[in-house]
Write a protein that holds these residues in place. Sequence first.
Motif, PDB file in Angstrom:
ATOM      1  N   VAL A   1       3.681 -15.496 -14.419  1.00 49.34           N
ATOM      2  CA  VAL A   1       3.165 -15.660 -13.054  1.00 49.34           C
ATOM      3  C   VAL A   1       2.981 -14.300 -12.386  1.00 49.34           C
ATOM      4  O   VAL A   1       1.961 -14.038 -11.733  1.00 49.34           O
ATOM      5  N   LEU A   2       3.963 -13.409 -12.539  1.00 49.69           N
ATOM      6  CA  LEU A   2       3.865 -12.092 -11.928  1.00 49.69           C
ATOM      7  C   LEU A   2       2.697 -11.296 -12.488  1.00 49.69           C
ATOM      8  O   LEU A   2       1.985 -10.611 -11.742  1.00 49.69           O
ATOM      9  N   LYS A   3       2.484 -11.371 -13.785  1.00 48.39           N
ATOM     10  CA  LYS A   3       1.364 -10.642 -14.370  1.00 48.39           C
ATOM     11  C   LYS A   3       0.032 -11.160 -13.862  1.00 48.39           C
ATOM     12  O   LYS A   3      -0.905 -10.401 -13.614  1.00 48.39           O
ATOM     13  N   ARG A   4      -0.034 -12.508 -13.722  1.00 42.83           N
ATOM     14  CA  ARG A   4      -1.284 -13.076 -13.213  1.00 42.83           C
ATOM     15  C   ARG A   4      -1.498 -12.688 -11.761  1.00 42.83           C
ATOM     16  O   ARG A   4      -2.608 -12.354 -11.351  1.00 42.83           O
ATOM     17  N   ARG A   5      -0.416 -12.711 -10.956  1.00 38.20           N
ATOM     18  CA  ARG A   5      -0.549 -12.356  -9.537  1.00 38.20           C
ATOM     19  C   ARG A   5      -0.769 -10.862  -9.343  1.00 38.20           C
ATOM     20  O   ARG A   5      -1.413 -10.440  -8.390  1.00 38.20           O
ATOM     21  N   SER A   6      -0.194 -10.041 -10.207  1.00 39.37           N
ATOM     22  CA  SER A   6      -0.313  -8.588 -10.059  1.00 39.37           C
ATOM     23  C   SER A   6      -1.427  -8.008 -10.903  1.00 39.37           C
ATOM     24  O   SER A   6      -1.487  -6.789 -11.101  1.00 39.37           O
ATOM     25  N   GLN A   7      -2.310  -8.891 -11.422  1.00 43.90           N
ATOM     26  CA  GLN A   7      -3.472  -8.463 -12.201  1.00 43.90           C
ATOM     27  C   GLN A   7      -3.069  -7.629 -13.409  1.00 43.90           C
ATOM     28  O   GLN A   7      -3.710  -6.637 -13.760  1.00 43.90           O
ATOM     29  N   GLY A   8      -1.988  -8.027 -14.035  1.00 44.43           N
ATOM     30  CA  GLY A   8      -1.569  -7.388 -15.274  1.00 44.43           C
ATOM     31  C   GLY A   8      -0.829  -6.078 -15.104  1.00 44.43           C
ATOM     32  O   GLY A   8      -0.584  -5.382 -16.101  1.00 44.43           O
ATOM     33  N   LEU A   9      -0.451  -5.720 -13.882  1.00 43.88           N
ATOM     34  CA  LEU A   9       0.249  -4.454 -13.666  1.00 43.88           C
ATOM     35  C   LEU A   9       1.710  -4.564 -14.091  1.00 43.88           C
ATOM     36  O   LEU A   9       2.350  -5.591 -13.865  1.00 43.88           O
ATOM     37  N   ALA A  10       2.197  -3.509 -14.682  1.00 39.82           N
ATOM     38  CA  ALA A  10       3.601  -3.460 -15.076  1.00 39.82           C
ATOM     39  C   ALA A  10       4.460  -3.158 -13.851  1.00 39.82           C
ATOM     40  O   ALA A  10       3.958  -2.680 -12.826  1.00 39.82           O
ATOM     41  N   PRO A  11       5.786  -3.430 -13.915  1.00 42.17           N
ATOM     42  CA  PRO A  11       6.655  -3.162 -12.760  1.00 42.17           C
ATOM     43  C   PRO A  11       6.567  -1.727 -12.265  1.00 42.17           C
ATOM     44  O   PRO A  11       6.546  -1.478 -11.064  1.00 42.17           O
ATOM     45  N   ARG A  12       6.519  -0.761 -13.173  1.00 48.13           N
ATOM     46  CA  ARG A  12       6.433   0.630 -12.740  1.00 48.13           C
ATOM     47  C   ARG A  12       5.116   0.909 -12.028  1.00 48.13           C
ATOM     48  O   ARG A  12       5.070   1.644 -11.038  1.00 48.13           O
ATOM     49  N   GLU A  13       4.042   0.286 -12.522  1.00 47.82           N
ATOM     50  CA  GLU A  13       2.742   0.472 -11.870  1.00 47.82           C
ATOM     51  C   GLU A  13       2.731  -0.164 -10.482  1.00 47.82           C
ATOM     52  O   GLU A  13       2.130   0.368  -9.537  1.00 47.82           O
ATOM     53  N   ILE A  14       3.397  -1.324 -10.350  1.00 51.93           N
ATOM     54  CA  ILE A  14       3.488  -1.969  -9.031  1.00 51.93           C
ATOM     55  C   ILE A  14       4.261  -1.078  -8.070  1.00 51.93           C
ATOM     56  O   ILE A  14       3.877  -0.912  -6.903  1.00 51.93           O
ATOM     57  N   ALA A  15       5.372  -0.503  -8.539  1.00 52.84           N
ATOM     58  CA  ALA A  15       6.163   0.381  -7.686  1.00 52.84           C
ATOM     59  C   ALA A  15       5.353   1.608  -7.265  1.00 52.84           C
ATOM     60  O   ALA A  15       5.398   2.036  -6.110  1.00 52.84           O
ATOM     61  N   THR A  16       4.600   2.171  -8.215  1.00 52.22           N
ATOM     62  CA  THR A  16       3.763   3.331  -7.896  1.00 52.22           C
ATOM     63  C   THR A  16       2.701   2.969  -6.872  1.00 52.22           C
ATOM     64  O   THR A  16       2.430   3.727  -5.929  1.00 52.22           O
ATOM     65  N   LEU A  17       2.097   1.779  -7.053  1.00 50.92           N
ATOM     66  CA  LEU A  17       1.076   1.320  -6.109  1.00 50.92           C
ATOM     67  C   LEU A  17       1.651   1.129  -4.712  1.00 50.92           C
ATOM     68  O   LEU A  17       1.035   1.498  -3.705  1.00 50.92           O
ATOM     69  N   ALA A  18       2.865   0.569  -4.641  1.00 53.04           N
ATOM     70  CA  ALA A  18       3.512   0.376  -3.342  1.00 53.04           C
ATOM     71  C   ALA A  18       3.831   1.719  -2.683  1.00 53.04           C
ATOM     72  O   ALA A  18       3.647   1.886  -1.468  1.00 53.04           O
ATOM     73  N   ASP A  19       4.296   2.696  -3.486  1.00 58.75           N
ATOM     74  CA  ASP A  19       4.577   4.025  -2.938  1.00 58.75           C
ATOM     75  C   ASP A  19       3.312   4.677  -2.395  1.00 58.75           C
ATOM     76  O   ASP A  19       3.316   5.294  -1.323  1.00 58.75           O
ATOM     77  N   HIS A  20       2.210   4.539  -3.164  1.00 58.07           N
ATOM     78  CA  HIS A  20       0.946   5.117  -2.707  1.00 58.07           C
ATOM     79  C   HIS A  20       0.464   4.445  -1.423  1.00 58.07           C
ATOM     80  O   HIS A  20      -0.074   5.107  -0.522  1.00 58.07           O
ATOM     81  N   ARG A  21       0.658   3.130  -1.344  1.00 52.82           N
ATOM     82  CA  ARG A  21       0.249   2.406  -0.132  1.00 52.82           C
ATOM     83  C   ARG A  21       1.024   2.903   1.082  1.00 52.82           C
ATOM     84  O   ARG A  21       0.454   3.148   2.150  1.00 52.82           O
ATOM     85  N   GLU A  22       2.342   3.040   0.930  1.00 47.83           N
ATOM     86  CA  GLU A  22       3.151   3.519   2.039  1.00 47.83           C
ATOM     87  C   GLU A  22       2.744   4.931   2.440  1.00 47.83           C
ATOM     88  O   GLU A  22       2.622   5.251   3.631  1.00 47.83           O
ATOM     89  N   ALA A  23       2.522   5.797   1.424  1.00 42.68           N
ATOM     90  CA  ALA A  23       2.126   7.173   1.726  1.00 42.68           C
ATOM     91  C   ALA A  23       0.781   7.209   2.438  1.00 42.68           C
ATOM     92  O   ALA A  23       0.574   7.980   3.380  1.00 42.68           O
ATOM     93  N   LEU A  24      -0.148   6.346   2.003  1.00 36.54           N
ATOM     94  CA  LEU A  24      -1.477   6.309   2.624  1.00 36.54           C
ATOM     95  C   LEU A  24      -1.388   5.837   4.074  1.00 36.54           C
ATOM     96  O   LEU A  24      -1.977   6.434   4.982  1.00 36.54           O
ATOM     97  N   LEU A  25      -0.641   4.756   4.309  1.00 41.71           N
ATOM     98  CA  LEU A  25      -0.537   4.215   5.658  1.00 41.71           C
ATOM     99  C   LEU A  25       0.082   5.214   6.627  1.00 41.71           C
ATOM    100  O   LEU A  25      -0.365   5.350   7.770  1.00 41.71           O
ATOM    101  N   HIS A  26       1.100   5.914   6.177  1.00 40.28           N
ATOM    102  CA  HIS A  26       1.828   6.796   7.085  1.00 40.28           C
ATOM    103  C   HIS A  26       1.201   8.182   7.189  1.00 40.28           C
ATOM    104  O   HIS A  26       1.637   8.983   8.015  1.00 40.28           O
ATOM    105  N   SER A  27       0.199   8.472   6.367  1.00 41.09           N
ATOM    106  CA  SER A  27      -0.434   9.787   6.437  1.00 41.09           C
ATOM    107  C   SER A  27      -1.705   9.787   7.272  1.00 41.09           C
ATOM    108  O   SER A  27      -2.099  10.840   7.778  1.00 41.09           O
ATOM    109  N   ILE A  28      -2.364   8.644   7.417  1.00 44.95           N
ATOM    110  CA  ILE A  28      -3.601   8.625   8.194  1.00 44.95           C
ATOM    111  C   ILE A  28      -3.280   8.753   9.680  1.00 44.95           C
ATOM    112  O   ILE A  28      -2.244   8.299  10.153  1.00 44.95           O
TER     113      ILE A  28
END
Length: 493
Positions: free
Chosen positions: A156-183
Amino acid sequence: MSSVAEYVANLAVVRSQLDEARTDSVVADALPRTLAPYVDRAVSLSDAGDAAIASPDGRVVVASDPSRNGTAVRLGDSDVQQGRGWTGRVETPGGAVVAGHAPVIADDGTLIGFVVAEQPYPSVGDRLSDTATDLLLFLGLGALLGGVGTWVVSRVLKRRSQGLAPREIATLADHREALLHSIREGVVAVDVEGRVTTANDAARETLGLKGDPVGRRVDELGLDQRVVDLLAGTGAEVRDAVAVVGERVVVLNRRAASAGGRGIGSVTTLRDRTELVALQGQLSSNLSITDTLRAQTHEFANQLHTISGLLQLGEYDELGALVGTLTRRRAAITDRVAERVRDPGVAALLVAKWSAAAERGVRLVLHDATALPRLSPGTAADLTTVLGNLVDNAVDACAGGRDPHVEVELHAEDGTLRCAVRDDGPGVPEELREAIFVRGFSTKPEVLGGRGIGLPLVQLICTRAGGSVTVGRSAFGGAQLTVLLPVTAEVPV
């Protein structure tokens, strides 16, 4: 242990011997020998560690361990001496035992003794060894179910996360937070229940929020009600809405957010336009002055050409009459404005706009009720920017019509300055009266370019100053824009 005790207590020989022992001392003395085989048999046929028959007063009559004969029975919480059976845990010098107590009742209902069956309390190791098979079975089933559940969750997680691995999800979340707080533009996300789910650093600074707003309701953040409605409102999207937050002028844009076709809230962007409003006001004033100077230059050039022609023709009488007429007309305009408008900056603007409107063939009229005192520098600057934009829009709207004219009314009383500009143009349709204040919107042809700035600027200035601007229909059939600003006059009317 309960079954062993009840078995011995219900033996006929045990009941009869105990009953007879009450009245016959010989039988009582022989009880250890008479009843010992029955007690030993009960122990040998069961898992009991010890069994004993006791008198009603709690003394052992006969026991599988002869050394206990004549000793007191440890009963713990048992109520067997009241004629009721009991089972439970009893503490003995040798350790805890599991005990079963059964009363021996005579035919007349009298308690004549009771039977005790005991077994040492099993140790943890004994209990584990007894349940090892069941424990292994349940552990195996649990491991199997856990493995199946883990596989299902991972799918279910792979289908919902479009096949992303846990580390990739964590990296994506970190990038999202950095993007939101930098603009630099503020971003606030609100769910369908009105709770803040995301707020970057720019949004917290712009709104003046203290602490972390995430997880709190928007109406609990101490914001103005208009800002609350813009952030947590539902329905149509909001474009370039202006709100005042403290001393800041903030422009908000809100759009609905959805996932899988289901609404999950809204996302609002915030832009601090405090400095931009001031710059736009100055630029608007400069452009207005430039246009006015250009119109006056054109007017003066025409008059100079006429004067030059009369000089060359030698028509000195006509020349004198023309100069006198021009002088009287200019003086009449200046005197009429100066009589009713005491603020020099606003008066100069009206005189200049008079010439600019005349060049377009539009008559600029000052309403008879106009009476404006001298204003503070800040209020005068705001009013000149607002009035210049409103007059320019009105002239554009009615130019080219039959006997076009624009009427300006200015007066201040009870701490409120009222500025109304009316024209006899086509007016503003009711469905567009909110849209005209959106930056970039214009009812004028696209070829003119640079449109859609004046009225949004007027609204920003009014909002920042704590005033308002409204649109209606004038008495001439065109548009009427009314501005209300808080003001303190420096010189009485």
